[in-house]
Write a protein that holds these residues in place. Structure first.
Motif, PDB file in Angstrom:
ATOM      1  N   ILE A 187      -9.308  -4.532 -11.867  1.00  0.00           N
ATOM      2  CA  ILE A 187      -9.454  -3.145 -11.408  1.00  0.00           C
ATOM      3  C   ILE A 187      -8.379  -2.295 -12.065  1.00  0.00           C
ATOM      4  N   ILE A 240      -6.033   1.166 -11.437  1.00  0.00           N
ATOM      5  CA  ILE A 240      -5.616   2.114 -10.411  1.00  0.00           C
ATOM      6  C   ILE A 240      -4.874   3.254 -11.082  1.00  0.00           C
ATOM      7  N   GLN A 262      -7.107   6.737  -7.298  1.00  0.00           N
ATOM      8  CA  GLN A 262      -8.441   6.263  -7.664  1.00  0.00           C
ATOM      9  C   GLN A 262      -8.426   4.814  -8.121  1.00  0.00           C
ATOM     10  N   CYS A 263      -9.482   4.102  -7.765  1.00  0.00           N
ATOM     11  CA  CYS A 263      -9.610   2.686  -8.150  1.00  0.00           C
ATOM     12  C   CYS A 263     -10.936   2.494  -8.868  1.00  0.00           C
ATOM     13  N   LEU A 272     -13.467  -0.418 -10.877  1.00  0.00           N
ATOM     14  CA  LEU A 272     -13.712  -1.820 -11.216  1.00  0.00           C
ATOM     15  C   LEU A 272     -13.951  -1.914 -12.719  1.00  0.00           C
ATOM     16  N   ILE A 291     -13.103  -5.861  -2.111  1.00  0.00           N
ATOM     17  CA  ILE A 291     -12.151  -4.826  -2.534  1.00  0.00           C
ATOM     18  C   ILE A 291     -12.372  -3.555  -1.713  1.00  0.00           C
ATOM     19  N   ARG A 292     -13.621  -3.242  -1.479  1.00  0.00           N
ATOM     20  CA  ARG A 292     -13.926  -2.003  -0.746  1.00  0.00           C
ATOM     21  C   ARG A 292     -13.551  -2.069   0.726  1.00  0.00           C
ATOM     22  N   CYS A 344     -13.510   1.847  -4.218  1.00  0.00           N
ATOM     23  CA  CYS A 344     -13.386   1.476  -5.630  1.00  0.00           C
ATOM     24  C   CYS A 344     -14.708   1.761  -6.331  1.00  0.00           C
ATOM     25  N   SER A 397     -17.392   1.408  -9.253  1.00  0.00           N
ATOM     26  CA  SER A 397     -17.728   0.444 -10.294  1.00  0.00           C
ATOM     27  C   SER A 397     -18.165   1.196 -11.535  1.00  0.00           C
TER      28      SER A 397
END
Ligand code: AMP
Ligand code: MG
Length: 329
Positions: free
Chosen positions: A186, A188, A192-193, A195, A206-207, A212, A214
């Motif tokens: 991932i 960062i 914001q994140c 995938l 992760i969520r 996050c 994708s």
């Protein structure tokens, strides 16, 4: 600096000596070691010459950015640029040690070869006890891709490493079973994140911790936080030309990147040597840093770079040079 002496893999030292392995890493050597995903080929991430050897041993025709492995969350402070997003720590608390790799803006200490010239670095803390202990004893972050030759299968047993690699200092074996599935990657950026690569930890897990996004979702490829998630790519923001002949006259305000001593240096505004003896390991270790220095110098309007012979590690070096210069070929 350690020198490789083995001509074939039957001469590779191997066993379970973690203290010796850590010593090798500290001295700039290469150690294959088990992680919970696959066997990794490790080098001191802060030593560009050691990292250059990873690419040589893997016979990788290009430089892809490497994942840096740590044993304590506090090591993030040295690898990531400040301010470190609080999301990084939330993800690390939730998933480390384990197969989650976090990409974030890098600090100045991380060599450009580790990140293929990108301004972000990928970091993870493995959960395999042998890997963790090795990194702890080495007292330095360890850059490690999988311990296989380019294009061949990822190794999940010591025999797989021996079958494929020569030129490493030690093969550290571990008993635990390996997952065989690569880490989830991932990125960062602030709050914001994204995938970047699906892997052993699912997006839904992760969520549970952060929102996050994708790939492809709400995002155009050109808006991605770093080009590394597509095909890692680095090209300077000034024209870059591959030098055709050593007799070439350079325009004013030219930067010149050479790989061995040459008369040409006097003709450039700024000259950087990646090596004085055309040593491929040195050239690989210094290539991206040289490009960055040229990019950052306001007196340099265009950059000329000497080509290298395309044998061994020279193939990967030329691949990157051509990619960096692609607009001006
Ligand atoms: P591996 O070859 O399995 O170790 O995978 C490394 C993965 O991490 C690749 O998919 C890389 O593209 C990705 N990666 C490493 N560094 C970065 C970075 N700085 N930015 C984006 N992706 C990265
Ligand atoms: Mg791999």
């Amino acid at each position: 600096m350690r020198q490789f002496v083995q001509k074939d893999s039957s001469m590779i030292k191997n066993g379970t000596d973690i203290i010796f392995s850590a010593q090798c890493l500290r001295e700039g050597g290469l150690v294959a070691f088990p992680t919970e995903t696959v066997y990794g080929l490790g080098a001191d991430a802060l030593n560009p010459l050691a990292v250059a050897r990873i690419f040589e041993v893997k016979q990788r025709p290009t430089f892809d950015p490497l994942i840096v492995h740590i044993s304590e969350i506090s090591q993030l402070e040295m690898l990531f640029e400040n301010p470190i997003s609080p999301i990084v720590y939330r993800m690390a608390d939730a998933f480390w040690p384990g197969p989650l790799t976090i990409v974030h803006r890098k600090s100045g200490i991380v060599p450009d070869l580790v990140t293929s010239g990108l301004n972000t670095v990928a970091v993870r803390m493995p959960s395999h006890p042998v890997a963790l202990e090795l990194i702890r004893l080495a007292k330095t972050p360890i850059a490690a891709p999988s311990a296989n030759r380019f294009g061949q299968l990822s190794p999940t047993k010591p025999e797989h490493v021996l079958k494929q690699l020569t030129g490493i200092d030690y093969l550290l074996s571990g008993n635990e079973k390996m997952g065989g599935i690569e880490s989830t990657v991932i990125s960062i950026d602030g709050d914001q994140c994204f995938l970047l690569r699906p892997g052993a930890i699912s997006l839904s897990d992760i969520r549970k911790i952060v929102h996050c996004i994708s790939r492809g979702q709400n995002q155009k490829e050109k808006d991605m936080p770093s080009p590394g998630l597509l095909k890692s790519h680095y090209s300077p923001n000034k024209p870059l030309f591959i030098l055709e002949k050593h007799t070439e006259t350079l325009p004013d305000n030219s930067g010149l990147i050479l790989h061995s001593k040459s008369d040409l240096s006097g003709h450039a505004t700024k000259t950087i040597y990646t090596s004085e003896t055309a040593d491929h390991i040195e050239i690989a270790a210094n290539l991206f840093t040289a490009l960055h220095l040229m990019e950052d110098d306001e007196a340099v309007f265009q950059i000329f770079i000497e080509p290298v012979e395309e044998t061994g590690l020279g193939v990967a070096i030329m691949d990157r040079i051509k990619k960096a210069a692609f607009r001006y070929l």
